[in-house]
Design an enzyme around this catalytic site. Structure first.
Site, PDB file in Angstrom:
ATOM      1  N   GLY A  69      39.420  39.369  39.756  1.00  0.00           N
ATOM      2  CA  GLY A  69      38.462  38.286  39.929  1.00  0.00           C
ATOM      3  C   GLY A  69      38.236  37.973  41.390  1.00  0.00           C
ATOM      4  O   GLY A  69      37.113  37.644  41.802  1.00  0.00           O
ATOM      5  N   THR A  70      39.281  38.061  42.191  1.00  0.00           N
ATOM      6  CA  THR A  70      39.153  37.814  43.628  1.00  0.00           C
ATOM      7  C   THR A  70      38.206  38.826  44.264  1.00  0.00           C
ATOM      8  O   THR A  70      37.339  38.472  45.078  1.00  0.00           O
ATOM      9  CB  THR A  70      40.530  37.874  44.306  1.00  0.00           C
ATOM     10  OG1 THR A  70      41.327  36.777  43.844  1.00  0.00           O
ATOM     11  CG2 THR A  70      40.406  37.793  45.824  1.00  0.00           C
ATOM     12  N   GLN A 177      37.798  29.996  35.121  1.00  0.00           N
ATOM     13  CA  GLN A 177      38.516  29.065  34.256  1.00  0.00           C
ATOM     14  C   GLN A 177      37.741  28.702  32.992  1.00  0.00           C
ATOM     15  O   GLN A 177      38.345  28.415  31.960  1.00  0.00           O
ATOM     16  CB  GLN A 177      38.854  27.792  35.032  1.00  0.00           C
ATOM     17  CG  GLN A 177      39.881  27.974  36.125  1.00  0.00           C
ATOM     18  CD  GLN A 177      41.242  28.423  35.607  1.00  0.00           C
ATOM     19  OE1 GLN A 177      41.631  28.112  34.486  1.00  0.00           O
ATOM     20  NE2 GLN A 177      41.959  29.173  36.421  1.00  0.00           N
ATOM     21  N   SER A 194      37.704  36.550  35.720  1.00  0.00           N
ATOM     22  CA  SER A 194      38.930  37.343  35.794  1.00  0.00           C
ATOM     23  C   SER A 194      39.571  37.420  34.421  1.00  0.00           C
ATOM     24  O   SER A 194      39.811  36.393  33.777  1.00  0.00           O
ATOM     25  CB  SER A 194      39.898  36.704  36.798  1.00  0.00           C
ATOM     26  OG  SER A 194      41.017  37.526  37.019  1.00  0.00           O
ATOM     27  N   ALA A 195      39.881  38.639  33.968  1.00  0.00           N
ATOM     28  CA  ALA A 195      40.324  38.856  32.585  1.00  0.00           C
ATOM     29  C   ALA A 195      41.645  38.179  32.260  1.00  0.00           C
ATOM     30  O   ALA A 195      41.854  37.725  31.130  1.00  0.00           O
ATOM     31  CB  ALA A 195      40.422  40.353  32.308  1.00  0.00           C
ATOM     32  N   HIS A 196      42.557  38.101  33.223  1.00  0.00           N
ATOM     33  CA  HIS A 196      43.864  37.544  32.878  1.00  0.00           C
ATOM     34  C   HIS A 196      43.805  36.033  32.638  1.00  0.00           C
ATOM     35  O   HIS A 196      44.792  35.445  32.196  1.00  0.00           O
ATOM     36  CB  HIS A 196      44.905  37.878  33.950  1.00  0.00           C
ATOM     37  CG  HIS A 196      44.725  37.168  35.252  1.00  0.00           C
ATOM     38  ND1 HIS A 196      43.865  37.594  36.230  1.00  0.00           N
ATOM     39  CD2 HIS A 196      45.310  36.056  35.741  1.00  0.00           C
ATOM     40  CE1 HIS A 196      43.933  36.794  37.266  1.00  0.00           C
ATOM     41  NE2 HIS A 196      44.793  35.836  36.996  1.00  0.00           N
ATOM     42  N   CYS A 322      55.218  20.587  48.462  1.00  0.00           N
ATOM     43  CA  CYS A 322      56.641  20.912  48.403  1.00  0.00           C
ATOM     44  C   CYS A 322      56.892  22.250  47.724  1.00  0.00           C
ATOM     45  O   CYS A 322      57.977  22.815  47.846  1.00  0.00           O
ATOM     46  CB  CYS A 322      57.397  19.824  47.638  1.00  0.00           C
ATOM     47  SG  CYS A 322      57.069  18.156  48.195  1.00  0.00           S
TER      48      CYS A 322
END
Length: 485
Positions: A69-70, A177, A194-196, A322
């Site tokens: 996807g990136t 998303q 993105s498939a995942h 954090c």
């Protein structure tokens, strides 16, 4: 062990697993070859493209598969900008876009282009009017995610798409998303996913470019994927990705499951503030993804809280500074102006058991309490008149507000030295010191932690105190808070 981080990567869908295993035997040959095995690979690839295009809502010849996807985002942004170079070199994007969009924007800017960031409200939502005001004759591209990856807020894609169409500017939508829950509405020009994120295997992205959208692929090209994504296609992974996406669209099950998960998330949104003191639930309560909720806990170290929840058997993620190696808060939470410390993102995968959500609600208060106790936070996280940890509070000279002129009529204040301390200690020390000054008096927190710039104003909003502002200090910055009550 309940897995509550589907927004990062959804568990592999059963249909994807079956398709992946089957296509390993059938889809290993080069689909560009004319012999039998190559033709079989081409048939599998073409069928996967048709299935994915139907789910996205575009033509098969408008969609290509990418290694991630990136990569889809980077290719989409660079190709659209290059094609409109003569029109202008200005890129618009929201302040809460995925880091892949921000990185592409940085490369564009370094190459001589310009960019403008669209602000969001405290729910993380862009105002369509702000987009309209920002569009100009030199605008080459607008990037807007369909829904935010950290807080779940949905963006007004249809309204923005109409504005872009009227201005003649292409709109790239990052649908990573939202695509698992349905097609993206509106007249977008480019779309990535993105498939995942929907239960397909990792290593498969989608880039759709509508016909009529000017596009000039950048970098080395070959004959594969219309010249927009070079390299040998991972046919088994592509087939599995398309099969799982199609399965999500096959019947009413997806709609039913979305409604069921929304009810579970509604329960989390309602119950967490009731069970845990000093919590801020962030994101739009209405315009949001059905499976995702994010909240932040005052006086809590985010990394410690995630470890507590992990030990209790729950996998969640966080945007707290954090938990990052950079020690800077999430750019999404920063843009929203909300609390970042003790941040927890819960994103439920398909099939989440209601009993697991109930057990999470039982475990969470204990986990937060344990972290706060280790940090020395007063019971229930409430401010007291106790001295700041380590004797850090010092009274300012009589008649002088810290940093103010001598002889000021303002009540005297305290200076809290939190230099060298990381979130959430500066806020904890502020909370302990606030009642040591009279109403109208000030507490000045010295901090070199970037998170303090975000969390101290957020604390003031939550505790109904006045945030006066910040000023440079010898190290870090001085954050001034005035006591209201």
């Amino acid at each position: 062990m309940p897995y509550f981080d589907a927004a990062s990567a959804a568990p592999l869908h059963p249909v994807a697993r079956e398709a992946l295993l089957a296509s390993l035997d059938e889809g290993w040959a080069d689909p560009a070859r004319l012999y039998r095995e190559g033709r079989r690979g081409r048939l599998l690839l073409d069928a996967a493209r048709e299935a994915a295009a139907e789910a996205v809502g575009c033509r098969p010849d408008e969609l290509v598969f990418t290694p991630s996807g990136t990569q889809a985002v980077h290719s989409g942004v660079s190709g659209a900008l290059a094609a409109r170079r003569r029109v202008g070199r200005r890129l618009l994007h929201s302040a809460v876009e995925h880091s892949s969009v921000l990185h592409a924007a940085e490369v564009h800017e370094a190459a001589g282009g310009s960019r403008a960031e669209l602000a969001v409200d405290r729910t993380g939502r862009v105002a369509a009017g702000d987009v309209a005001a920002a569009l100009g004759p030199d605008t080459a591209l607008v990037c807007l995610q369909s829904a935010n990856h950290e807080v779940g807020t949905e963006q007004p894609v249809e309204e923005v798409a109409a504005l872009c169409r009227e201005a003649g500017v292409p709109l790239l939508v990052d649908a990573a998303q939202s695509l698992p829950w349905g097609p993206v509405p509106g007249g977008w020009s480019l779309l990535t996913a993105s498939a995942h994120k929907w239960g397909g295997p990792p290593g498969v992205g989608l880039l759709a470019v509508r016909k009529g959208t000017r596009f000039a692929p950048q970098g080395p090209r070959d004959e594969r994927e219309s010249g927009r994504s070079p390299g040998f296609e991972n046919i088994p992974a592509v087939v599995a990705a398309a099969a799982s996406l199609r399965a999500l669209r096959a019947g009413p099950e997806t709609t039913d499951e979305a409604a069921r998960l929304r009810r579970l998330v509604d329960r989390i949104r309602t119950r967490v503030p009731e069970l845990v003191p000093d919590v801020e639930v962030v994101g739009d309560p209405v315009h949001r993804l059905p499976h995702l909720v994010t909240f932040s806990c005052l006086y809590v170290d985010g990394e410690a809280l995630l470890h507590e929840l992990d030990r209790a058997g729950f996998s969640v993620s966080s945007g707290s500074s954090c938990t990052s190696s950079t020690l800077t808060p999430s750019h999404v939470l920063r843009a929203m102006g909300v609390l970042s410390e003790g941040n927890v993102r819960v994103s439920l995968p398909y099939g989440t058991d209601e009993a697991d959500v109930e057990r999470f609600l039982e475990v969470l208060p204990q986990a937060v309490r344990a972290v706060r106790e280790r940090l020395g936070v007063p019971a229930a996280g409430r401010e007291t008149a106790a001295t700041t940890a380590g004797g850090a509070a010092e009274e300012a000279p009589a008649g002088e507000e810290p940093g103010g002129p001598a002889g000021s009529a303002e009540p005297a204040g305290l200076v809290v030295d939190s230099l060298g301390k990381r979130c959430p200690l500066p806020v904890i020390e502020l909370a302990k010191a606030i009642h040591e000054v009279p109403v109208g008096g000030t507490v000045t927190v010295l901090s070199d932690d970037e998170a303090a710039r975000q969390d101290i104003p957020a604390w003031c909003t939550m505790r109904d105190q006045e945030y006066v502002g910040e000023r440079p200090a010898e190290r870090g910055a001085a954050y001034v808070v005035r006591r209201r009550a």
